[in-house]
Write a protein that holds these residues in place. Structure first.
Motif, PDB file in Angstrom:
ATOM      1  N   GLY A   1     -67.778 -46.457  74.855  1.00 40.27           N
ATOM      2  CA  GLY A   1     -67.657 -46.159  73.425  1.00 40.27           C
ATOM      3  C   GLY A   1     -66.843 -44.891  73.166  1.00 40.27           C
ATOM      4  O   GLY A   1     -66.192 -44.761  72.118  1.00 40.27           O
TER       5      GLY A   1
ATOM      6  N   TRP B   1     -63.285 -45.971  73.684  1.00 41.55           N
ATOM      7  CA  TRP B   1     -62.909 -46.771  72.493  1.00 41.55           C
ATOM      8  C   TRP B   1     -62.469 -45.848  71.347  1.00 41.55           C
ATOM      9  O   TRP B   1     -61.428 -46.060  70.724  1.00 41.55           O
ATOM     10  CB  TRP B   1     -64.108 -47.635  72.081  1.00 41.55           C
ATOM     11  N   ALA B   2     -63.273 -44.810  71.077  1.00 39.58           N
ATOM     12  CA  ALA B   2     -62.951 -43.897  69.964  1.00 39.58           C
ATOM     13  C   ALA B   2     -61.722 -43.040  70.268  1.00 39.58           C
ATOM     14  O   ALA B   2     -61.008 -42.618  69.359  1.00 39.58           O
ATOM     15  CB  ALA B   2     -64.160 -43.011  69.665  1.00 39.58           C
TER      16      ALA B   2
ATOM     17  N   LEU C   1     -58.445 -45.376  69.543  1.00 37.71           N
ATOM     18  CA  LEU C   1     -58.434 -46.173  68.306  1.00 37.71           C
ATOM     19  C   LEU C   1     -57.008 -46.410  67.803  1.00 37.71           C
ATOM     20  O   LEU C   1     -56.173 -45.498  67.860  1.00 37.71           O
ATOM     21  CB  LEU C   1     -59.176 -45.409  67.200  1.00 37.71           C
TER      22      LEU C   1
ATOM     23  N   ASP D   1     -71.022 -47.817  71.499  1.00 39.41           N
ATOM     24  CA  ASP D   1     -70.360 -49.019  72.027  1.00 39.41           C
ATOM     25  C   ASP D   1     -69.417 -49.655  70.995  1.00 39.41           C
ATOM     26  O   ASP D   1     -69.333 -50.881  70.889  1.00 39.41           O
ATOM     27  CB  ASP D   1     -71.414 -50.058  72.468  1.00 39.41           C
ATOM     28  N   GLY D   2     -68.752 -48.797  70.210  1.00 39.35           N
ATOM     29  CA  GLY D   2     -67.782 -49.317  69.245  1.00 39.35           C
ATOM     30  C   GLY D   2     -68.406 -49.930  68.007  1.00 39.35           C
ATOM     31  O   GLY D   2     -67.712 -50.486  67.158  1.00 39.35           O
ATOM     32  N   LYS D   3     -69.728 -49.819  67.884  1.00 39.13           N
ATOM     33  CA  LYS D   3     -70.408 -50.368  66.698  1.00 39.13           C
ATOM     34  C   LYS D   3     -71.018 -49.223  65.905  1.00 39.13           C
ATOM     35  O   LYS D   3     -71.551 -48.271  66.489  1.00 39.13           O
ATOM     36  CB  LYS D   3     -71.510 -51.351  67.104  1.00 39.13           C
TER      37      LYS D   3
END
Ligand SMILES: NC(=O)c1ccc[n+]([C@@H]2O[C@H](COP(=O)([O-])OP(=O)(O)OC[C@H]3O[C@@H](n4cnc5c(N)ncnc54)[C@H](OP(=O)(O)O)[C@@H]3O)[C@@H](O)[C@H]2O)c1
Length: 237
Positions: free
Chosen positions: A212, A215-216, A219, A231-233
């Motif tokens: 995660g 992921w951030a 972006l 976790d990207g949520k």
């Protein structure tokens, strides 16, 4: 020129910072890992093909020195990962906490990130796609059913309140950076096995926990800013 990443608080090979650095390096980023102790970070960097520098995020002069080095060596910063943190006061109580401990926790977990963002802001603005990730925790969420402020079995009052404040910092910077290309988000990695024996309590592997954060850090330009994620949520504040 390759994208340049700065990760704070990388002194242990089991830590989230080192694994984040390794995964971003594998994606083709030039990664600078930093720690208070240059010997520890140099050893880690040599093993993984990363660049090592000294950084104490509680010291403005240490941060300013690193900004000068980045200006000379790279002329920009693409990704800042504010990973340095600690003061996990498991089993603590707000009513009996030592206030020096609380001050030190804020100095590292909140002001450390604040100082670093402030100092590197102009280099991040030189990036085509600046990204800031504040490594936060579900402990700083009001509503997280397991780790949240009202629910956490271990309580962690000082730690939780600093992560709550760190999330506030994310929101304020996102608002101020709205007209720039920089995106800033808070990320909770979940409960991660960064210390021996924690798997037995349900901690997940570090390789999973950092996904995660990566992921951030990566972006796209139409990605979110000013949010709180695991976790990207999206996570509730
Ligand atoms: N593991 C989890 O389950 C979990 C869950 C949620 C959030 N987090 C967050 O994830 C981040 C990394 O934690 P971790 O579990 O990977 O543990 P960690 O390896 O202990 O990471 C903390 C790092 O911060 C560094 N640090 C302490 N004071 C510093 C300072 N003044 N300047 C610069 N660096 C400093 C420590 O280095 P020294 O060796 O110099 O002390 C250490 O490398 C922390 O922000 C933590 O709150 C972890």
């Amino acid at each position: 020129m390759k994208k340049i990443v700065l990760v704070t608080g990388v002194s242990r090979n089991m830590g989230l910072g080192f694994e984040t650095a390794r995964q971003l390096s594998a994606l083709g980023y030039t990664v600078v890992i930093t720690a208070r102790d240059i010997d520890k970070v140099t050893l880690l960097a040599a093993d993984a093909g990363l660049i090592a520098k000294t950084l104490d995020v509680t010291s403005e002069s240490s941060i300013d020195k690193l900004v000068s080095q980045f200006s000379e060596q790279f002329g920009k910063l693409d990704v800042l990962i504010n990973n340095a943190g600690g003061f996990f006061d498991q089993g603590g109580a707000a009513a009996s906490t030592d206030m020096t401990f609380v001050k030190d926790a804020f100095d590292l977990n909140v002001l450390g990130a604040w100082r670093t963002i402030k100092a590197f802001k102009s280099l991040l603005e030189k990036s085509e796609s600046g990204r800031i990730v504040n490594v936060s925790s579900g402990a700083g969420s009001f509503t997280d059913p397991v780790f949240g402020m009202a629910n956490h079995a271990g309580n962690v009052p000082a730690y939780a309140i600093t992560k709550l404040a760190l999330n506030g910092l994310t929101v304020k910077f996102a608002k101020e950076l709205k007209e720039t290309k920089i995106k800033i988000n808070s990320v909770c990695p979940g409960f991660v096995a960064t210390y021996p024996g924690t798997e037995a309590w349900g901690a997940r592997p570090v390789t999973e926990g950092v996904k995660g954060i990566v992921w951030a850090a990566t972006l796209p330009d139409d990605g979110p800013s000013g949010g709180f994620f695991r976790d990207g949520k999206s996570l509730n504040w």
